[in-house]
Design an enzyme around this catalytic site. Structure first.
Site, PDB file in Angstrom:
ATOM      1  N   CYS A  77     -27.660  34.470  -8.569  1.00 41.38           N
ATOM      2  CA  CYS A  77     -26.279  33.865  -8.736  1.00 41.38           C
ATOM      3  C   CYS A  77     -26.341  32.517  -8.967  1.00 41.38           C
ATOM      4  O   CYS A  77     -25.744  31.750  -9.465  1.00 41.38           O
ATOM      5  CB  CYS A  77     -25.441  34.505  -7.803  1.00 41.38           C
ATOM      6  SG  CYS A  77     -25.752  34.205  -6.060  1.00 41.38           S
ATOM      7  N   HIS A 362     -22.517  33.721  -2.101  1.00 40.32           N
ATOM      8  CA  HIS A 362     -22.646  33.873  -3.424  1.00 40.32           C
ATOM      9  C   HIS A 362     -22.207  33.039  -4.266  1.00 40.32           C
ATOM     10  O   HIS A 362     -21.033  32.039  -4.079  1.00 40.32           O
ATOM     11  CB  HIS A 362     -21.762  35.253  -3.842  1.00 40.32           C
ATOM     12  CG  HIS A 362     -21.672  35.685  -5.205  1.00 40.32           C
ATOM     13  ND1 HIS A 362     -22.965  35.989  -5.877  1.00 40.32           N
ATOM     14  CD2 HIS A 362     -20.797  35.918  -6.226  1.00 40.32           C
ATOM     15  CE1 HIS A 362     -22.586  36.418  -7.248  1.00 40.32           C
ATOM     16  NE2 HIS A 362     -21.358  36.318  -7.215  1.00 40.32           N
TER      17      HIS A 362
END
Length: 416
Positions: A77, A362
């Site tokens: 990510c 994330h």
């Protein structure tokens, strides 16, 4: 020769082995095709397309936001968020232009096999040596992202493989820092572009700025100045806005202006950082202050949220408000700055880190799409913008208020 600037609480980041600033070249605005609701043909015939020029908040060129999602290949990510931001900047369009010429000669493409990725020409049987694998694969990836013909999301596996072969520390599935990845990628692209004949340094054209450092000897008042390159500004959150974990006292809201004011404020140097004073003929206690002698077309601001020590790694989750429509950098200009009349920016994209530590969490990105921009008779800009949230494979439209409330980590501003 460029000298590295040392700073205790904030740092300017310069990429290694950077070419000097090249004169800005005029770039033709990108033409995009938009379906019209009107049709002159039969009822069932598709309407003829209309062509429209897109521009940024200042009427300058920008890449359109029609990029698809990117699949997560295992804690990638950090990579996907950076690629989405870069893909929607003018830099991506210029990289696509450079690599499109070589695509006619070489068989390298996103998703190609390792044998094909060596740069073998299918037409002449000779090796294509004018463009390196990473640059060509990235250009093809950007092309596929904006093409939108394949799927709602695509896999960046060939790019990841090419990048990790060059930077082995990014090999594997552990979480990485998106800021570190971005800086290594831009540095690598500059090295690759230097290998091309008659090629412009499009990375420097987009991101390169100049910082002027003024050092003053406290003892005699003598001043010493030098200029350094920067590709992004790494700014600290001032201590007065950081809430203590052991105290419930309310803390005022921090703003981007507070962070920039701290970065450009006068700093008293520690003894290990004292400069040699030619007047006193010795190292003396001194102060230092930054100003900008040249602002970049794309201003990248990195908020230093992670702290690492021998015991632990922690993250500052302090909210930092930031301007979306206008960031004014005029008060940070040097006296002889080249940007006397061009110091305003509008926000183009934001990278957000969700989580409590650099080793976990994330990354996602918010990117602005420009639908229609016009100016009235008084010169005021009428801007119809849409914002999109890129969460790996998922792409969704969001309200600008959600962008304003995000915990920003890296911000990309386009010059007005």
């Amino acid at each position: 020769m460029t000298t590295r600037v040392l700073r205790t609480h904030a740092s300017c980041m310069s990429l290694p082995n950077v070419s000097r600033w090249q004169k800005e070249s005029e770039v033709v605005n990108e033409i995009v095709t938009i379906s019209s609701s009107e049709s002159n043909g039969p009822v069932n015939d598709p309407p003829p397309p209309k062509k429209r020029r897109l521009s940024s908040c200042s009427g300058r060129e920008t890449a359109r936001v029609t990029t698809c999602g990117l699949r997560n290949l295992g804690n990638t990510c950090y990579m996907n968020s950076v690629l989405q931001c870069l893909a929607n900047l003018p830099l991506a369009s210029r990289i696509r232009e450079i690599t499109s010429v070589s695509n006619e000669k070489c068989s390298i493409r996103e998703g190609a096999s390792d044998t094909e990725s060596e740069g073998r020409s299918t037409r002449s049987g000779r090796y294509c040596s004018d463009v390196t694998n990473l640059l060509l694969i990235l250009g093809n990836l950007f092309e596929r992202m904006v093409d939108g013909k394949e799927a709602t999301s695509i896999s960046p596996d060939a790019f990841q493989s090419a990048f990790t072969r060059l930077h082995r520390s990014f090999w594997g599935f552990q979480q990485q820092d998106s800021h570190e990845f971005m800086r290594l990628l831009l540095s690598q692209l500059e090295l690759d572009l230097k290998k091309l004949e008659h090629s412009r340094n499009v990375v420097a054209e987009s991101f390169l700025g100049k910082l002027y450092s003024n050092v003053t000897c406290i003892q005699c008042g003598s001043e010493f100045g030098k200029e350094d390159d920067f590709y992004d500004l790494s700014v600290d959150i001032p201590e007065e806005f950081v809430k203590s974990k052991t105290c419930d006292e309310l803390v005022a809201m921090c703003s981007m202006d507070n962070c920039l004011d701290k970065f450009f404020s006068t700093e008293k140097l520690t003894e290990t950082e004292w400069y040699f004073c030619g007047t006193c003929n010795r190292k003396q206690p001194s102060t230092k202050q930054f100003s900008t002698s040249r602002l970049p077309k794309t201003l990248c601001i990195h908020i230093k949220r992670f702290k690492c020590d021998r015991v632990s790694k922690s993250k500052l989750s302090t909210e930092v408000s930031f301007p979306v429509e206008q960031l004014n950098m005029s008060r940070f200009l040097a006296e002889d700055s080249e940007n006397a009349d061009n110091f305003s920016y509008c926000l183009q994209s934001v990278i957000v880190h969700h989580g409590s530590s650099i080793s976990s969490g994330h990354y996602t990105a918010y990117v602005r799409a420009r639908d229609q921009i016009s100016a009235n008779q008084n010169g005021a800009i009428s801007d119809s913008s849409r914002w999109f949230h890129f969460n790996d494979s998922t792409v969704s439209e969001v309200n600008v208020d959600k962008v304003r409330k995000c915990c920003a980590y890296i911000l990309f501003y386009s010059q007005v």
